[in-house]
Design a protein around this motif. Structure first.
Motif, PDB file in Angstrom:
ATOM      1  N   LEU A  50       0.869  -1.174   0.000  1.00 30.00           N
ATOM      2  CA  LEU A  50       0.000   0.000   0.000  1.00 30.00           C
ATOM      3  C   LEU A  50       0.902   1.220   0.000  1.00 30.00           C
ATOM      4  N   GLU A  51       0.744   2.067  -1.000  1.00 24.88           N
ATOM      5  CA  GLU A  51       1.532   3.292  -1.084  1.00 24.88           C
ATOM      6  C   GLU A  51       0.619   4.471  -0.779  1.00 24.88           C
ATOM      7  N   VAL A  52       1.086   5.381   0.032  1.00 23.39           N
ATOM      8  CA  VAL A  52       0.335   6.590   0.354  1.00 23.39           C
ATOM      9  C   VAL A  52       0.954   7.740  -0.435  1.00 23.39           C
ATOM     10  N   VAL A  53       0.137   8.411  -1.237  1.00 25.83           N
ATOM     11  CA  VAL A  53       0.598   9.494  -2.099  1.00 25.83           C
ATOM     12  C   VAL A  53       0.086  10.813  -1.538  1.00 25.83           C
ATOM     13  N   VAL A  54       0.971  11.809  -1.491  1.00 24.35           N
ATOM     14  CA  VAL A  54       0.600  13.134  -1.000  1.00 24.35           C
ATOM     15  C   VAL A  54       0.903  14.155  -2.098  1.00 24.35           C
ATOM     16  N   PRO A  55      -0.122  14.758  -2.707  1.00 26.24           N
ATOM     17  CA  PRO A  55       0.139  15.769  -3.745  1.00 26.24           C
ATOM     18  C   PRO A  55       0.704  17.039  -3.110  1.00 26.24           C
ATOM     19  N   PRO A  56       1.400  17.872  -3.907  1.00 25.22           N
ATOM     20  CA  PRO A  56       1.930  19.125  -3.353  1.00 25.22           C
ATOM     21  C   PRO A  56       0.809  19.964  -2.745  1.00 25.22           C
ATOM     22  N   SER A  57       1.100  20.571  -1.612  1.00 26.87           N
ATOM     23  CA  SER A  57       0.090  21.373  -0.913  1.00 26.87           C
ATOM     24  C   SER A  57      -0.237  22.668  -1.658  1.00 26.87           C
ATOM     25  N   ASP A  58       0.697  23.160  -2.459  1.00 29.55           N
ATOM     26  CA  ASP A  58       0.451  24.368  -3.245  1.00 29.55           C
ATOM     27  C   ASP A  58       1.312  24.325  -4.497  1.00 29.55           C
ATOM     28  N   GLY A  59       1.046  25.241  -5.410  1.00 29.23           N
ATOM     29  CA  GLY A  59       1.777  25.281  -6.671  1.00 29.23           C
ATOM     30  C   GLY A  59       3.189  25.799  -6.492  1.00 29.23           C
ATOM     31  N   PRO A  60       3.976  25.746  -7.567  1.00 29.74           N
ATOM     32  CA  PRO A  60       5.356  26.219  -7.472  1.00 29.74           C
ATOM     33  C   PRO A  60       5.423  27.728  -7.252  1.00 29.74           C
ATOM     34  N   ILE A  61       6.496  28.145  -6.582  1.00 28.32           N
ATOM     35  CA  ILE A  61       6.738  29.564  -6.302  1.00 28.32           C
ATOM     36  C   ILE A  61       8.100  29.920  -6.878  1.00 28.32           C
ATOM     37  N   LEU A  62       8.154  30.983  -7.656  1.00 28.13           N
ATOM     38  CA  LEU A  62       9.413  31.466  -8.219  1.00 28.13           C
ATOM     39  C   LEU A  62       9.932  32.612  -7.367  1.00 28.13           C
ATOM     40  N   MET A  63      11.208  32.546  -7.032  1.00 23.27           N
ATOM     41  CA  MET A  63      11.846  33.620  -6.268  1.00 23.27           C
ATOM     42  C   MET A  63      13.094  34.064  -7.016  1.00 23.27           C
ATOM     43  N   GLU A  64      13.255  35.355  -7.140  1.00 26.55           N
ATOM     44  CA  GLU A  64      14.421  35.889  -7.816  1.00 26.55           C
ATOM     45  C   GLU A  64      15.056  36.980  -6.966  1.00 26.55           C
ATOM     46  N   GLU A  65      16.321  37.269  -7.255  1.00 29.04           N
ATOM     47  CA  GLU A  65      17.066  38.240  -6.463  1.00 29.04           C
ATOM     48  C   GLU A  65      16.488  39.641  -6.598  1.00 29.04           C
ATOM     49  N   LYS A  66      16.087  40.002  -7.794  1.00 30.31           N
ATOM     50  CA  LYS A  66      15.495  41.322  -8.038  1.00 30.31           C
ATOM     51  C   LYS A  66      14.512  41.210  -9.181  1.00 30.31           C
ATOM     52  N   SER A  67      13.719  42.235  -9.407  1.00 27.58           N
ATOM     53  CA  SER A  67      12.692  42.154 -10.439  1.00 27.58           C
ATOM     54  C   SER A  67      13.099  42.814 -11.753  1.00 27.58           C
ATOM     55  N   ASP A  68      14.057  43.704 -11.721  1.00 27.98           N
ATOM     56  CA  ASP A  68      14.500  44.384 -12.946  1.00 27.98           C
ATOM     57  C   ASP A  68      15.958  44.037 -13.230  1.00 27.98           C
ATOM     58  N   TYR A  69      16.238  43.713 -14.473  1.00 25.00           N
ATOM     59  CA  TYR A  69      17.593  43.351 -14.882  1.00 25.00           C
ATOM     60  C   TYR A  69      18.008  44.211 -16.066  1.00 25.00           C
ATOM     61  N   GLU A  70      19.310  44.442 -16.161  1.00 26.80           N
ATOM     62  CA  GLU A  70      19.864  45.197 -17.279  1.00 26.80           C
ATOM     63  C   GLU A  70      20.605  44.241 -18.206  1.00 26.80           C
ATOM     64  N   LEU A  71      20.789  44.667 -19.412  1.00 26.40           N
ATOM     65  CA  LEU A  71      21.507  43.882 -20.402  1.00 26.40           C
ATOM     66  C   LEU A  71      22.872  43.483 -19.844  1.00 26.40           C
ATOM     67  N   GLY A  72      23.193  42.195 -19.913  1.00 24.58           N
ATOM     68  CA  GLY A  72      24.476  41.695 -19.415  1.00 24.58           C
ATOM     69  C   GLY A  72      24.427  41.171 -17.990  1.00 24.58           C
ATOM     70  N   ASP A  73      23.301  41.386 -17.269  1.00 28.46           N
ATOM     71  CA  ASP A  73      23.171  40.875 -15.900  1.00 28.46           C
ATOM     72  C   ASP A  73      23.062  39.351 -15.902  1.00 28.46           C
ATOM     73  N   ASN A  74      23.441  38.752 -14.800  1.00 25.12           N
ATOM     74  CA  ASN A  74      23.178  37.336 -14.560  1.00 25.12           C
ATOM     75  C   ASN A  74      21.863  37.219 -13.800  1.00 25.12           C
ATOM     76  N   VAL A  75      21.106  36.170 -14.096  1.00 23.09           N
ATOM     77  CA  VAL A  75      19.806  35.970 -13.465  1.00 23.09           C
ATOM     78  C   VAL A  75      19.840  34.659 -12.679  1.00 23.09           C
ATOM     79  N   SER A  76      19.377  34.704 -11.464  1.00 27.70           N
ATOM     80  CA  SER A  76      19.247  33.497 -10.653  1.00 27.70           C
ATOM     81  C   SER A  76      17.811  33.430 -10.143  1.00 27.70           C
TER      82      SER A  76
END
Length: 101
Positions: A50-76
């Motif tokens: 018997l396997e017990v399956v638990v779906p994710p409690s909520d959807g994925p969340i994206l987090m980034e260092e900042k909201s605005d980037y300039e040409l040549g920036d690195n994005v994480s």
């Protein structure tokens, strides 16, 4: 590991068992054993996992260092999902195109 049995005997009988309030500890092998009496003493059993399956409690969340980037920036960007079992598989899409990682 000891499995926790949450049965409700009023809904169970010798042919079936009713389980309620399953938890992650409820997983495991469940065995039905059949015994015969005289004149042929026999005991046979069958086991099913018997396997017990638990779906994710909520959807994925994206987090980034900042909201605005300039040409040549690195994005994480970090993608987190709620806990689940089995563990969720995360995939990245950029402009609706699947990214191979």
């Amino acid at each position: 590991m000891k499995h926790v049995f949450h049965g409700q005997m009023s809904r169970s009988d010798k042919h079936s068992i009713y389980l309620r309030n399953l938890s992650l500890e409820s997983f495991g092998n469940y065995t039905c054993q059949v015994s015969t009496d005289r004149p042929f003493f026999r005991c046979v059993q069958t086991t099913r996992p018997l396997e017990v399956v638990v779906p994710p409690s909520d959807g994925p969340i994206l987090m980034e260092e900042k909201s605005d980037y300039e040409l040549g920036d690195n994005v994480s960007i970090l993608c987190n999902s709620g806990k689940s079992k089995p563990a969720p598989e995360l995939k990245w899409y950029i402009n609706d195109q699947l990214v191979s990682l």
